[in-house]
Design a protein around this motif. Sequence first.
Motif, short mmCIF file in Angstrom:
data_model
loop_
_atom_site.label_atom_id
_atom_site.label_comp_id
_atom_site.label_asym_id
_atom_site.label_seq_id
_atom_site.Cartn_x
_atom_site.Cartn_y
_atom_site.Cartn_z
N HIS A 91 0.84 -1.20 0.00
CA HIS A 91 0.00 0.00 0.00
C HIS A 91 0.87 1.25 0.00
O HIS A 91 1.88 1.31 0.71
CB HIS A 91 -0.90 -0.02 1.24
N HIS A 93 1.06 4.56 1.23
CA HIS A 93 0.41 5.34 2.29
C HIS A 93 0.62 6.84 2.07
O HIS A 93 1.75 7.31 1.97
CB HIS A 93 0.99 4.91 3.65
N TRP A 129 5.07 6.82 2.57
CA TRP A 129 5.69 5.52 2.80
C TRP A 129 4.86 4.41 2.21
O TRP A 129 3.78 4.66 1.67
CB TRP A 129 6.02 5.31 4.27
N HIS A 131 3.78 0.05 2.74
CA HIS A 131 3.84 -1.09 3.67
C HIS A 131 2.79 -2.12 3.30
O HIS A 131 1.84 -1.82 2.58
CB HIS A 131 3.64 -0.61 5.11
N HIS A 133 -0.45 -4.37 3.59
CA HIS A 133 -1.80 -4.02 4.09
C HIS A 133 -2.71 -5.24 3.97
O HIS A 133 -3.90 -5.12 3.68
CB HIS A 133 -2.36 -2.86 3.27
N HIS A 406 -6.29 7.05 10.18
CA HIS A 406 -5.70 7.26 8.85
C HIS A 406 -6.75 7.07 7.76
O HIS A 406 -7.59 6.18 7.86
CB HIS A 406 -4.54 6.27 8.65
N HIS A 408 -7.19 6.73 3.48
CA HIS A 408 -6.50 6.54 2.20
C HIS A 408 -6.94 7.59 1.18
O HIS A 408 -8.01 8.17 1.28
CB HIS A 408 -6.85 5.16 1.63
N HIS A 460 -8.82 3.74 8.91
CA HIS A 460 -8.59 2.82 10.02
C HIS A 460 -7.66 3.41 11.06
O HIS A 460 -6.98 4.41 10.82
CB HIS A 460 -7.99 1.51 9.51
N HIS A 462 -4.21 3.27 12.84
CA HIS A 462 -2.91 2.80 12.35
C HIS A 462 -2.10 2.05 13.41
O HIS A 462 -0.93 1.72 13.18
CB HIS A 462 -2.10 3.92 11.73
CU1 C2O Z 1 -0.54 3.10 6.30
CU2 C2O Z 1 -4.25 1.87 5.38
O1 C2O Z 1 -2.32 2.42 5.82
#
Ligand code: C2O
Length: 478
Positions: A91, A93, A129, A131, A133, A406, A408, A460, A462
């Motif tokens: 993902h 971010h 960044w 990562h 998911h 967070h 998206h 969501h 984090h």
């Molecule tokens: Cu850093 Cu839904 O993510």
Amino acid sequence: MLGLGTAAKAQSGLPFGAPIAIPPSDGGTINGPVTEYALSLQNGTTEFFKGFQTDTSGINGNYLGPVLRMRAGETVRLKVTNNLKEPSTLHWHGLNLPAKADGGPHQVIQPGEVWSPEFKIHHVASTMWFHSHMLHETASQVWAGLAGMIVIDDEVSDGLDLPSTYGVNDIPLVLQDRRFDRDGSMPYVISMHDEMAGMSGNVPLINGTVQPHFSVSTDKVRFRLLNGSNASIYNLAFSDGRSFVQIASDGGLLGEPAPLSELLLAPGERAEIVVDFAAGERVVLKSIGAATLPRARQGMGMMMSAEQLPQFDLIEFRANDRLNSSGAVPKTLASLPAISEKDATRTRSFLLEMPGMGPMRMLGLGGGFTINGNSMDMQRIDEVVKMGETEIWEIANAGPMLHPFHIHNTQFRILDRDGQPPAPNQAGLKDTVVVNPGEVVRILVRFDNYADPERPYMYHCHILEHEDAGMMGQFTVV
Ligand code: C2O
Ligand code: CU
Ligand code: CU
């Protein structure tokens, strides 16, 4: 369990013995109209402690990934090959992108498969960044090392005199902590308590190096801080209490530098800071814990907040006997659009709840990790948002722990927390916002660049254990 004493002696027998690893910078390769990045999710081993090989995962390496360098306005294609033995996702971010390129739980890459999302960078200069998911596996996969940094440049950042020589005076710092066993392994085994509090460690890793040092060669250094930990919130300060300036938040440069002596950074958040150094000095960047936070902000359960905000010596800066001079921090940085809540066409409310603690929990009472009473469901779209419309999202935290919320596909602005305007260092572009226990945070959100009526994006907590346990919802942009 290997403790901090061991950590301090990890490499050279002295605290801060190991020089910090600087991740390779990857600008991709030009392929016609797109810049292409080749990324491999892979297993590896890492020698965090001398003589101990630890099983880890990384992107084009054994632990963590490269720093991807992108430019505003360009089109990027990320060719992600899954060389792991398990399904995963990657993902991006902080980025605005098509839902099918998001790399959230709906874009699973099976072992041996290649996934190649492509999109245009609609962003100003910033530190983002990437990562894993993977649904219910995000926490374990990030813990193992599936994360890396993205740096976006633009004409504004080109034109500023900020320190910007990568690896010399422009330094990525991925802040994490991990729990190691005596055999040097860092297994992801969580107790019921860890699921509630989030998985935290007893050893700080900076760019994957145990409690390292960095040799300073210039009088000013810019650090791109990323809290890449699963659950720990770092209240950052220097050992001598010196002040520094924050120049950028999650989504880009602030309007003007914000002077600070402490900086709270929750999982998912980024901050760029510039620090002045004097020749020959040594100073340590620490996470000083909850003690200096206003009492009201320490949570209903002091125990819990102390655990959420660990104390660590993170990294020592060792200044050379002679320092080169490196630019200045301009008085104004970026021009951020003024925000007005009158632009909002509607308000949506989000209530973050977690299970009851202690005896309540033992009796199976107190529900799960939910947003508006619902636990994450891949089949349920929780919100439908119109592209280009400004909305107020009101996020309330009913529980005893701090949750970094967070969203998206957007960079938003904070309107207020419990009615108070945000601190200057939080007044810029954000994609992750701390919501303290008992607090209500209102933000101004808009989704400008990409829509998809079918595929959802996520919002969501984090803290990755909370996300994996269900404190996540889905929205489409139409
Ligand atoms: Cu850093 Cu839904 O993510
Ligand atoms: Cu994200
Ligand atoms: Cu949470």
